[in-house]
Design a protein around this motif. Structure first.
Motif, PDB file in Angstrom:
ATOM      1  N   GLY A 140       0.790  -1.229   0.000  1.00 32.86           N
ATOM      2  CA  GLY A 140       0.000   0.000   0.000  1.00 32.86           C
ATOM      3  C   GLY A 140       0.817   1.272   0.000  1.00 32.86           C
ATOM      4  N   THR A 141       2.135   1.165  -0.192  1.00 34.28           N
ATOM      5  CA  THR A 141       3.002   2.340  -0.252  1.00 34.28           C
ATOM      6  C   THR A 141       3.691   2.378  -1.615  1.00 34.28           C
ATOM      7  OG1 THR A 141       4.988   1.246   0.597  1.00 34.28           O
ATOM      8  CG2 THR A 141       3.470   2.168   2.231  1.00 34.28           C
ATOM      9  N   ALA A 142       4.264   3.516  -1.938  1.00 31.60           N
ATOM     10  CA  ALA A 142       4.980   3.652  -3.213  1.00 31.60           C
ATOM     11  C   ALA A 142       6.165   4.590  -3.020  1.00 31.60           C
ATOM     12  CB  ALA A 142       4.056   4.206  -4.282  1.00 31.60           C
ATOM     13  N   LEU A 143       7.148   4.428  -3.872  1.00 27.19           N
ATOM     14  CA  LEU A 143       8.304   5.309  -3.880  1.00 27.19           C
ATOM     15  C   LEU A 143       7.988   6.489  -4.797  1.00 27.19           C
ATOM     16  CD1 LEU A 143      10.979   5.025  -2.398  1.00 27.19           C
ATOM     17  CD2 LEU A 143      11.961   4.095  -4.478  1.00 27.19           C
ATOM     18  N   VAL A 144       8.168   7.717  -4.303  1.00 29.97           N
ATOM     19  CA  VAL A 144       7.923   8.929  -5.081  1.00 29.97           C
ATOM     20  C   VAL A 144       9.142   9.836  -4.976  1.00 29.97           C
ATOM     21  CG1 VAL A 144       5.410   8.866  -4.787  1.00 29.97           C
ATOM     22  CG2 VAL A 144       6.796  10.152  -3.152  1.00 29.97           C
ATOM     23  N   THR A 145       9.303  10.714  -5.953  1.00 32.33           N
ATOM     24  CA  THR A 145      10.362  11.717  -5.913  1.00 32.33           C
ATOM     25  C   THR A 145       9.744  13.018  -5.431  1.00 32.33           C
ATOM     26  OG1 THR A 145      11.527  10.653  -7.728  1.00 32.33           O
ATOM     27  CG2 THR A 145      12.121  12.929  -7.239  1.00 32.33           C
ATOM     28  N   TYR A 146      10.339  13.586  -4.387  1.00 26.35           N
ATOM     29  CA  TYR A 146       9.865  14.829  -3.801  1.00 26.35           C
ATOM     30  C   TYR A 146      11.079  15.599  -3.324  1.00 26.35           C
ATOM     31  CZ  TYR A 146       7.072  18.008  -0.944  1.00 26.35           C
ATOM     32  OH  TYR A 146       6.482  19.129  -0.422  1.00 26.35           O
TER      33      TYR A 146
END
Length: 190
Positions: A140-146
């Motif tokens: 239920g999680t994801a890797l994102v660029t921030y």
């Protein structure tokens, strides 16, 4: 005894009903941003950078800083099991702006700087709605660029970050749909 059990069950049902109504009431003035709505806005030559977007779920972004020098540009730094964790919280209905459009993908910014999050059309049940884009989906999680760094994104109020969608205020949509005029008609000889 039976009467007490009935009262408890009624109270529990009423509590559940009221809590579900309060969350739906909170979003009642908003509509999901969809592919269809995006096409409609583009057809009307409305710049998506002028539309006020919101995220419908609380998003929590975490990044393990390890033993690095601790400098945080946004968010909160926490010490967790001897490691520094940078946490960025985006509350439900936080306003955001579209900084860039890349095909169907919208880059939404919730604060100044290089802090865009990618949203785009989902898949399956959310095919038409704009949802958070990420990679390396896990539990239920994801890797994102921030902020030019990789963060693990999770949903604060739901079980899967894939259900976090972009919404706009319904009044904005109503105003766009009210473009109309009434014709008086034409008669012969006048």
């Amino acid at each position: 005894m039976r009467r007490i059990l009935t009262v408890i069950l009624c109270f529990a049902s009423l509590t559940l009903l009221l809590s579900s109504c309060s969350s739906s009431r909170k979003l009642s003035g908003y509509v999901p941003f969809t592919r269809d709505l995006k096409q409609k806005l583009e057809k009307e030559n409305i710049d998506l950078k002028q539309v006020q977007f919101y995220v419908d779920q609380k998003l929590i972004l975490n990044r393990n800083l390890g033993d690095q020098k601790v400098v945080v540009s946004s968010g909160v730094v926490k010490l967790e099991n001897g490691k520094y964790i940078n946490e960025v919280i985006i509350p439900s209905l936080t306003p955001g702006l579209c900084d860039n459009v890349d095909g169907d993908r919208l880059m939404i910014n919730f604060e100044k700087g290089n802090n865009d999050l990618a949203f785009g059309p989902g898949s399956g049940y959310s095919y038409n709605q704009y949802v958070l884009y990420g990679t390396e989906w896990k539990n239920g999680t994801a890797l994102v660029t921030y902020d030019s760094n990789k963060y693990r994104a999770r949903c604060g109020d739901c079980s899967d970050v894939a259900s976090a969608t972009l919404v706009i205020k319904k009044s904005v949509l109503d105003k766009m749909e009210r473009k109309s005029r009434t014709l008086k008609g034409r008669t012969v000889g006048k």
